[in-house]
Design a protein around this motif. Structure first.
Motif, PDB file in Angstrom:
ATOM      1  N   TRP A  62     -26.146  53.486  99.425  1.00  0.00           N
ATOM      2  CA  TRP A  62     -25.940  53.635  97.990  1.00  0.00           C
ATOM      3  C   TRP A  62     -25.537  52.322  97.330  1.00  0.00           C
ATOM      4  N   ILE A  63     -24.810  51.468  98.031  1.00  0.00           N
ATOM      5  CA  ILE A  63     -24.477  50.151  97.465  1.00  0.00           C
ATOM      6  C   ILE A  63     -25.747  49.321  97.309  1.00  0.00           C
ATOM      7  N   ALA A  64     -26.640  49.425  98.289  1.00  0.00           N
ATOM      8  CA  ALA A  64     -27.924  48.722  98.176  1.00  0.00           C
ATOM      9  C   ALA A  64     -28.741  49.267  97.011  1.00  0.00           C
ATOM     10  N   ALA A  65     -28.545  50.538  96.669  1.00  0.00           N
ATOM     11  CA  ALA A  65     -29.261  51.145  95.546  1.00  0.00           C
ATOM     12  C   ALA A  65     -28.594  50.833  94.212  1.00  0.00           C
ATOM     13  N   GLY A  66     -27.444  50.155  94.230  1.00  0.00           N
ATOM     14  CA  GLY A  66     -26.811  49.722  92.998  1.00  0.00           C
ATOM     15  C   GLY A  66     -25.549  50.468  92.614  1.00  0.00           C
ATOM     16  N   ALA A  67     -25.042  51.330  93.470  1.00  0.00           N
ATOM     17  CA  ALA A  67     -23.819  52.064  93.151  1.00  0.00           C
ATOM     18  C   ALA A  67     -22.610  51.137  93.249  1.00  0.00           C
ATOM     19  N   GLN A  68     -21.657  51.315  92.351  1.00  0.00           N
ATOM     20  CA  GLN A  68     -20.444  50.508  92.319  1.00  0.00           C
ATOM     21  C   GLN A  68     -19.263  51.350  92.792  1.00  0.00           C
ATOM     22  N   PRO A  69     -18.525  50.909  93.820  1.00  0.00           N
ATOM     23  CA  PRO A  69     -17.353  51.675  94.256  1.00  0.00           C
ATOM     24  C   PRO A  69     -16.169  51.447  93.324  1.00  0.00           C
ATOM     25  N   THR A  70     -15.340  52.467  93.182  1.00  0.00           N
ATOM     26  CA  THR A  70     -14.102  52.319  92.418  1.00  0.00           C
ATOM     27  C   THR A  70     -13.105  51.546  93.278  1.00  0.00           C
ATOM     28  N   ASP A  71     -11.982  51.166  92.681  1.00  0.00           N
ATOM     29  CA  ASP A  71     -11.002  50.358  93.394  1.00  0.00           C
ATOM     30  C   ASP A  71     -10.461  51.079  94.624  1.00  0.00           C
ATOM     31  N   ARG A  72     -10.122  52.349  94.502  1.00  0.00           N
ATOM     32  CA  ARG A  72      -9.567  53.100  95.627  1.00  0.00           C
ATOM     33  C   ARG A  72     -10.596  53.228  96.750  1.00  0.00           C
ATOM     34  N   VAL A  73     -11.838  53.502  96.418  1.00  0.00           N
ATOM     35  CA  VAL A  73     -12.878  53.613  97.445  1.00  0.00           C
ATOM     36  C   VAL A  73     -13.120  52.256  98.089  1.00  0.00           C
ATOM     37  N   LEU A  74     -13.035  51.197  97.299  1.00  0.00           N
ATOM     38  CA  LEU A  74     -13.197  49.853  97.848  1.00  0.00           C
ATOM     39  C   LEU A  74     -12.084  49.533  98.846  1.00  0.00           C
ATOM     40  N   ARG A  75     -10.884  50.044  98.611  1.00  0.00           N
ATOM     41  CA  ARG A  75      -9.797  49.880  99.580  1.00  0.00           C
ATOM     42  C   ARG A  75     -10.147  50.554 100.900  1.00  0.00           C
TER      43      ARG A  75
END
Length: 119
Positions: A62-75
């Motif tokens: 999904w990141i390759a498809a352009g999705a942006q993670p929120t700060d908590r998910v990025l943690r």
């Protein structure tokens, strides 16, 4: 369509349980989502292996498809080694407020007066 990898809240009152989902950024927090990618149970201990469960392969897709993670998910992704999150620092936040500074000055003045009176 902008996509977000974010948390959707579940569970009952005062017993939260979150699912990591990919959703349209315009949809509500607990509303429609495209795919479930994992879960987070904050009620479990920090050392418990089932506290955070994420599907790294699908998140990378999904990141390759352009999705942006929120700060908590990025943690969570940083802990799993899927992404790098820079540590944030706000030294201004740690400083006491105006009232606390005034109270500290008053307390210091009282201590000085007591020491002078004792001599």
């Amino acid at each position: 369509m902008s996509l977000k990898i974010r948390l959707a809240r579940g569970g009952s009152k005062k017993r939260p349980y979150y699912t990591v989902v990919v959703a349209d950024a315009r949809s509500p927090r607990d509303g429609r989502f495209i795919e479930k990618l994992g879960s987070w149970n904050p009620m479990l201990g920090k050392d418990d292996a089932n506290r955070v469960v994420i599907n790294g392969e699908r998140i990378q897709h999904w990141i390759a498809a352009g999705a942006q993670p929120t700060d908590r998910v990025l943690r969570f992704m940083d802990e799993a080694g899927l992404a790098k999150r820079e540590a944030r620092s706000n030294p201004e936040k740690a400083k006491p407020g105006k009232k606390a500074e005034e109270r500290a000055k008053e307390k210091a003045a009282k201590v000085e007066e007591a020491a002078a009176a004792a001599e």
